[in-house]
Design a protein around this motif. Structure first.
Motif, PDB file in Angstrom:
ATOM      1  N   SER A  25       0.871  -1.106   0.131  1.00 40.59           N
ATOM      2  CA  SER A  25       0.009   0.059  -0.152  1.00 40.59           C
ATOM      3  C   SER A  25       0.813   1.343  -0.160  1.00 40.59           C
ATOM      4  CB  SER A  25      -0.854   0.083   1.222  1.00 40.59           C
ATOM      5  OG  SER A  25      -1.718  -1.085   1.169  1.00 40.59           O
ATOM      6  N   PRO A  26       0.441   2.508  -0.579  1.00 39.60           N
ATOM      7  CA  PRO A  26       1.210   3.615  -0.706  1.00 39.60           C
ATOM      8  C   PRO A  26       1.313   4.212   0.838  1.00 39.60           C
ATOM      9  CG  PRO A  26      -0.602   3.622  -2.343  1.00 39.60           C
ATOM     10  CD  PRO A  26      -0.987   2.323  -1.235  1.00 39.60           C
ATOM     11  N   SER A  27       2.534   4.575   1.044  1.00 41.12           N
ATOM     12  CA  SER A  27       2.742   5.542   2.249  1.00 41.12           C
ATOM     13  C   SER A  27       1.898   6.583   2.438  1.00 41.12           C
ATOM     14  CB  SER A  27       4.062   5.535   2.519  1.00 41.12           C
ATOM     15  OG  SER A  27       4.759   6.535   1.871  1.00 41.12           O
ATOM     16  N   LEU A  49      -1.113   0.296  13.627  1.00 38.75           N
ATOM     17  CA  LEU A  49      -1.148  -1.075  12.738  1.00 38.75           C
ATOM     18  C   LEU A  49      -0.803  -2.185  13.493  1.00 38.75           C
ATOM     19  CD1 LEU A  49      -0.453  -0.203   9.284  1.00 38.75           C
ATOM     20  CD2 LEU A  49      -2.555  -0.345  10.233  1.00 38.75           C
ATOM     21  N   ASN A  50      -0.905  -2.292  14.954  1.00 37.35           N
ATOM     22  CA  ASN A  50      -0.678  -3.439  15.645  1.00 37.35           C
ATOM     23  C   ASN A  50      -1.798  -4.025  16.298  1.00 37.35           C
ATOM     24  OD1 ASN A  50      -1.206  -1.283  17.375  1.00 37.35           O
ATOM     25  ND2 ASN A  50       0.366  -1.521  18.816  1.00 37.35           N
ATOM     26  N   MET A  57      -8.558  -5.479   7.417  1.00 34.82           N
ATOM     27  CA  MET A  57      -9.440  -4.517   6.897  1.00 34.82           C
ATOM     28  C   MET A  57      -8.884  -3.789   5.774  1.00 34.82           C
ATOM     29  SD  MET A  57     -11.172  -3.324  10.049  1.00 34.82           S
ATOM     30  CE  MET A  57     -11.997  -1.863   9.565  1.00 34.82           C
ATOM     31  N   LEU A  58      -7.460  -3.104   5.851  1.00 36.56           N
ATOM     32  CA  LEU A  58      -6.692  -2.392   5.016  1.00 36.56           C
ATOM     33  C   LEU A  58      -6.546  -3.388   3.738  1.00 36.56           C
ATOM     34  CD1 LEU A  58      -4.324  -0.563   7.223  1.00 36.56           C
ATOM     35  CD2 LEU A  58      -6.209   0.241   5.750  1.00 36.56           C
ATOM     36  N   PRO A 283     -17.619  -8.373  11.909  1.00 34.79           N
ATOM     37  CA  PRO A 283     -16.568  -8.964  10.871  1.00 34.79           C
ATOM     38  C   PRO A 283     -15.918  -8.081   9.859  1.00 34.79           C
ATOM     39  CG  PRO A 283     -18.955  -9.860  10.934  1.00 34.79           C
ATOM     40  CD  PRO A 283     -18.796  -8.509  11.754  1.00 34.79           C
ATOM     41  N   ALA A 284     -14.603  -8.345   9.640  1.00 27.57           N
ATOM     42  CA  ALA A 284     -13.686  -7.611   8.829  1.00 27.57           C
ATOM     43  C   ALA A 284     -14.358  -7.149   7.637  1.00 27.57           C
ATOM     44  CB  ALA A 284     -12.246  -8.115   8.940  1.00 27.57           C
ATOM     45  N   ALA A 285     -14.759  -8.099   6.908  1.00 25.10           N
ATOM     46  CA  ALA A 285     -15.167  -7.788   5.430  1.00 25.10           C
ATOM     47  C   ALA A 285     -16.612  -7.137   5.476  1.00 25.10           C
ATOM     48  CB  ALA A 285     -15.715  -9.417   5.019  1.00 25.10           C
TER      49      ALA A 285
END
Length: 325
Positions: A25-27, A49-50, A57-58, A283-285
């Motif tokens: 993914s772009p920063s 992001l921990n 999800m990302l 749910p993540a989706a």
């Protein structure tokens, strides 16, 4: 929901997870959207992001955003509000940002940068919380989710321990709205159920930190059998610590419960007579799809409206419905 085939996800530290994600993914500085002329950029900002479910999800959001013709921006501010705000500012001044959604480390600290985005005609959306200046939010009733978990756990405690005072370890978190609401909801649920518990607490986020907190608790109170958490990563740390101390995975005297189930916690929940008795999941989706809906609506010039979600009880029977590839 379509069943997802399980694929093991290594639970790395925050830096390892971040490195893995930014590889695809772009920063904050942006990157090549890969294929065709971009309609502009869309950004998603989590506080760090921990948290495994956010990483999951990302991975689901990015291909949907890119399929719609936008470049996808994300980052890892590592729970540092200054880093988060600075990255938002860098996205805004790019000149091609069409929408931004965020879960701020501190909501009151993003008011000025939200105003900056609005002045530039960039819609800002909230994840799990609201603050002044946003167009809409994906809202989660975190207090109610905590209350539900606390009540169910409390009823189990009353049924199995009666009026006896028992020690309970709670992975709470008061530094964010989400964590505070869940922590307070869990405590209120325990009280409403009439559970006679002596609560000890730790504020951790990662599996590793939570493992250490559990070891410390077990050193001080070796007979701690009740464990609850505002998130599953923390309770995974406790589960590993208990296993290392020789606790059987089906010991009937133990009770574990947490919100935000992940693949690893689902594996534990489905074990026969598992000590991980209570699990809930957003749910993540479904979360990812709703995030994409709000972001694309805003980026395409629509008028997005709040979307409300609540957690679903996870059991051995439905656990496979929630696995993430």
């Amino acid at each position: 929901m379509m069943k997802k085939k399980f694929a093991a996800l290594a639970l790395a530290g925050a830096l390892g997870v971040s490195a893995a994600l930014t590889g695809c993914s772009p920063s904050a500085d942006g990157g090549d959207s890969g294929g065709g002329e971009s309609k502009g950029a869309i950004a998603m900002s989590f506080a760090g992001l921990n948290i495994q479910i956010w990483v999951d999800m990302l991975g689901m959001i990015e291909p949907q955003i890119e399929e719609a013709g936008y470049e996808f921006l994300t980052h890892d501010p590592a729970w540092d509000i200054q880093t988060q705000v600075q990255d938002w500012e860098s996205w805004i001044v790019r000149g091609d940002l069409k929408a931004l959604m965020g879960y701020p480390v501190q909501s009151d600290s993003v008011f000025p940068v939200t105003e900056q985005a609005n002045a530039a005609g960039i819609p800002v959306l909230g994840y799990a919380t609201e603050w002044e200046g946003i167009q809409a939010a994906l809202l989660i009733d975190n207090y109610q989710d905590g209350l539900t978990l606390g009540t169910e756990a409390g009823e189990w405690i009353v049924e199995n321990y009666g009026d006896e005072e028992v020690g309970l370890f709670l992975y709470s978190y008061y530094e964010t709205d989400l964590g505070r609401d869940r922590s307070e909801g869990i405590k209120e649920g325990l009280a409403q159920a009439g559970a006679n518990v002596k609560i000890s607490e730790a504020s951790t986020l990662s599996v590793e930190e939570s493992y250490d907190a559990a070891i410390n608790q077990l050193s001080a109170e070796p007979d701690t059998k009740l464990w609850l958490s505002v998130g599953s990563d923390q309770l995974i740390g406790a589960y590993r610590a208990l296993a290392d101390r020789g606790v059987a995975p089906d010991d009937s005297s133990y009770m574990l419960g947490a919100l935000d189930a992940t693949n690893e916690s689902l594996d534990i929940i489905v074990e026969e007579n598992s000590i991980w008795r209570f699990g809930y999941i957003l749910p993540a989706a479904e979360l990812a799809d709703n995030i994409v809906k709000l972001l694309l609506d805003a980026a395409d010039g629509g008028t997005p409206e709040n979307i409300n979600m609540s957690s679903t009880r996870v059991t051995a029977e439905n656990a496979d419905d929630f696995r993430v590839e």
